[in-house]
Design a protein around this motif. Structure first.
Motif, short mmCIF file in Angstrom:
data_model
loop_
_atom_site.label_atom_id
_atom_site.label_comp_id
_atom_site.label_asym_id
_atom_site.label_seq_id
_atom_site.Cartn_x
_atom_site.Cartn_y
_atom_site.Cartn_z
N ASN A 148 0.81 -1.22 0.00
CA ASN A 148 0.00 0.00 0.00
C ASN A 148 0.85 1.27 0.00
O ASN A 148 0.31 2.37 -0.12
CB ASN A 148 -0.93 0.01 1.22
N TYR A 149 2.16 1.11 0.16
CA TYR A 149 3.04 2.28 0.25
C TYR A 149 4.22 2.10 -0.70
O TYR A 149 4.55 1.00 -1.11
CB TYR A 149 3.54 2.47 1.68
N GLY A 150 4.88 3.19 -1.03
CA GLY A 150 6.06 3.15 -1.88
C GLY A 150 6.66 4.53 -2.01
O GLY A 150 5.97 5.55 -1.81
N LEU A 151 7.93 4.61 -2.34
CA LEU A 151 8.56 5.90 -2.57
C LEU A 151 8.00 6.54 -3.83
O LEU A 151 7.73 5.86 -4.82
CB LEU A 151 10.08 5.74 -2.73
N GLU A 152 7.83 7.85 -3.82
CA GLU A 152 7.47 8.57 -5.04
C GLU A 152 8.66 8.59 -5.98
O GLU A 152 9.81 8.44 -5.56
CB GLU A 152 7.03 10.00 -4.72
N ILE A 158 6.02 14.08 -3.63
CA ILE A 158 5.54 13.87 -2.25
C ILE A 158 4.65 15.03 -1.84
O ILE A 158 3.56 14.86 -1.29
CB ILE A 158 6.72 13.77 -1.27
N PHE A 159 5.11 16.22 -2.12
CA PHE A 159 4.46 17.41 -1.59
C PHE A 159 3.36 17.93 -2.51
O PHE A 159 2.40 18.54 -2.05
CB PHE A 159 5.53 18.47 -1.31
N TYR A 163 -1.25 14.41 1.35
CA TYR A 163 -1.59 13.17 2.06
C TYR A 163 -2.03 12.06 1.12
O TYR A 163 -2.18 10.91 1.54
CB TYR A 163 -2.66 13.42 3.12
N ASN A 164 -2.23 12.36 -0.15
CA ASN A 164 -2.55 11.30 -1.12
C ASN A 164 -1.30 10.63 -1.69
O ASN A 164 -1.41 9.66 -2.44
CB ASN A 164 -3.37 11.87 -2.29
N SER A 165 -0.13 11.12 -1.32
CA SER A 165 1.11 10.50 -1.78
C SER A 165 1.21 9.07 -1.26
O SER A 165 0.92 8.80 -0.09
CB SER A 165 2.32 11.30 -1.31
N LYS A 166 1.65 8.15 -2.11
CA LYS A 166 1.82 6.75 -1.69
C LYS A 166 2.92 6.62 -0.66
O LYS A 166 3.03 5.60 0.03
CB LYS A 166 2.12 5.86 -2.90
#
Length: 376
Positions: A148-152, A158-159, A163-166
């Motif tokens: 559910n997560y990962g680096l952009e 990110i910015f 808050y919708n950034s993975k």
């Protein structure tokens, strides 16, 4: 004072909620499963606030210290005057709440709400502070492996996504500048500190050249131009005017890049030499974060060099995000005042590494001792 009272208000609210959730009274709108989830969310909130208080007002860097904080784990309906818990007792209470959240909070959620993965990330950070490096690394790896997560792909995304950034683990939704953190912990360092670090990271040796920020580590420009802190708004915290179609704003309490660097530090501290498997893994994670920011790989020659590279990387990556570079500096150098003074010239005593207990708290609790060096 505002930060101190705000964190304790949230702890009290969490404790009242937990107290009511565990009673036998039927709550018709909540299933038993959801009741446990809500208690997990409340315990995570309480753990985060206890941890923030310990970072600011307790000797969080010393597991043997008596200077922890007042730990509250039950709802209080009458005036009490509890004494401070030790640092170890404070950490034990935080870990207990985090373990409950890991077992019972929602398995996944939107990024401005709590989840089991958020609790795991916070526990990895707490264990790093406690010196339990093997378990900190193991938990950090679980978080990094969560689909559910990962680096952009880029630092800017990110910015722009907020808050919708993975990449965001927890970023509370806010409506206006007034809802920002009660104390801007990112302002602990003079502006020149991050400017010099960002300039030194550029391999060509050319000094930073002012407003275009061409010869600095590019992460610097998100909150600074030509050595001046932009304040708000800036590229990390836009605080857009509210209008139809605009996304709400965010504050970044925890994101995946920090977990990568928690893992890197834990592995580095487990390593016996720069060539062993733990050090190789630490360097790989460090360079993954650097590569995403468009910076060249680092190849530290010693474990000491590796640990310092990780500290500097967290400063570049997380500056103005809940004060993490300050707390890292304290953890690294709390026994070496000369190194602390070299970074921040006004530090001349170990007593300055934590804040004073506010006078209002002392006035309301005669069992509460002030931190060393501050009198009353």
């Amino acid at each position: 004072k505002d930060a101190y009272s705000s964190y304790y208000k949230t702890i009290q609210r969490s404790s009242f909620l937990i107290d009511n959730l565990v009673k036998d009274t039927e709550i018709t709108s909540l299933s038993d499963e959801r009741r446990l989830e809500v208690e997990g969310e409340a315990r995570l909130s309480r753990a985060m606030c206890h941890f923030a208080l310990l970072e600011c007002y307790g000797q969080f860097y010393d597991m043997s210290s008596e200077y922890g904080i007042v730990v509250i784990t039950s709802a209080s309906r009458e005036l009490k005057t509890p004494s401070r818990n030790s640092v170890k007792e404070t950490y034990d209470a935080i870990v207990k709440d985090l373990d409950f959240a890991i077992a019972n909070a929602p398995a996944k959620s939107v990024h401005y709400k709590f989840s089991q993965t958020v609790a795991k990330a916070w526990k990895a950070k707490v264990l790093l502070y406690m010196g339990d490096y093997a378990n900190a690394a193991a938990l950090a790896m679980e978080v990094m492996s969560d689909a559910n997560y990962g680096l952009e792909n880029t630092y800017a995304e990110i910015f722009s996504k907020g808050y919708n950034s993975k990449e965001v683990l927890f970023s509370p939704l806010i409506k206006a500048y007034a809802e920002r953190a009660p104390v801007l912990l990112g302002a602990y360092f003079p502006v020149g500190n991050i400017k010099n670090i960002a300039d030194a990271e550029v391999a060509d040796g050319v000094d930073g050249d002012g407003e275009v920020v061409k010869n600095y580590d590019l992460r610097y420009k998100f909150t600074h131009i030509d050595g001046i802190f932009l304040g708000f708004p800036n590229q990390k915290y836009a605080f857009k005017t509210e209008k139809e179609g605009d996304q709400d704003n965010s504050l970044y309490n925890m994101r995946l890049a920090e977990v990568y660097l928690i893992y890197a530090e834990a592995k580095a501290r487990l390593a016996n030499s720069i060539g062993d498997a733990d050090a190789v893994e630490a360097i790989a994670k460090l360079n993954e974060i650097r590569g995403r920011a468009g910076m060249p790989d680092k190849a530290p020659a010693t474990i000491a060099d590796l640990l310092e590279a990780i500290r500097i990387e967290k400063n570049l990556e997380l500056h103005n995000e809940m004060g993490q570079p300050w707390f890292d500096m304290v953890r690294y150098f709390h026994d070496d005042i000369a190194k602390l003074t070299a970074i921040k010239s006004t530090i001349t005593s170990k007593d300055q590494l934590i804040l004073p207990i506010p006078r209002a708290a002392l006035a309301g609790n005669n069992a509460l001792d002030q931190n060393p060096g501050y009198g009353n």
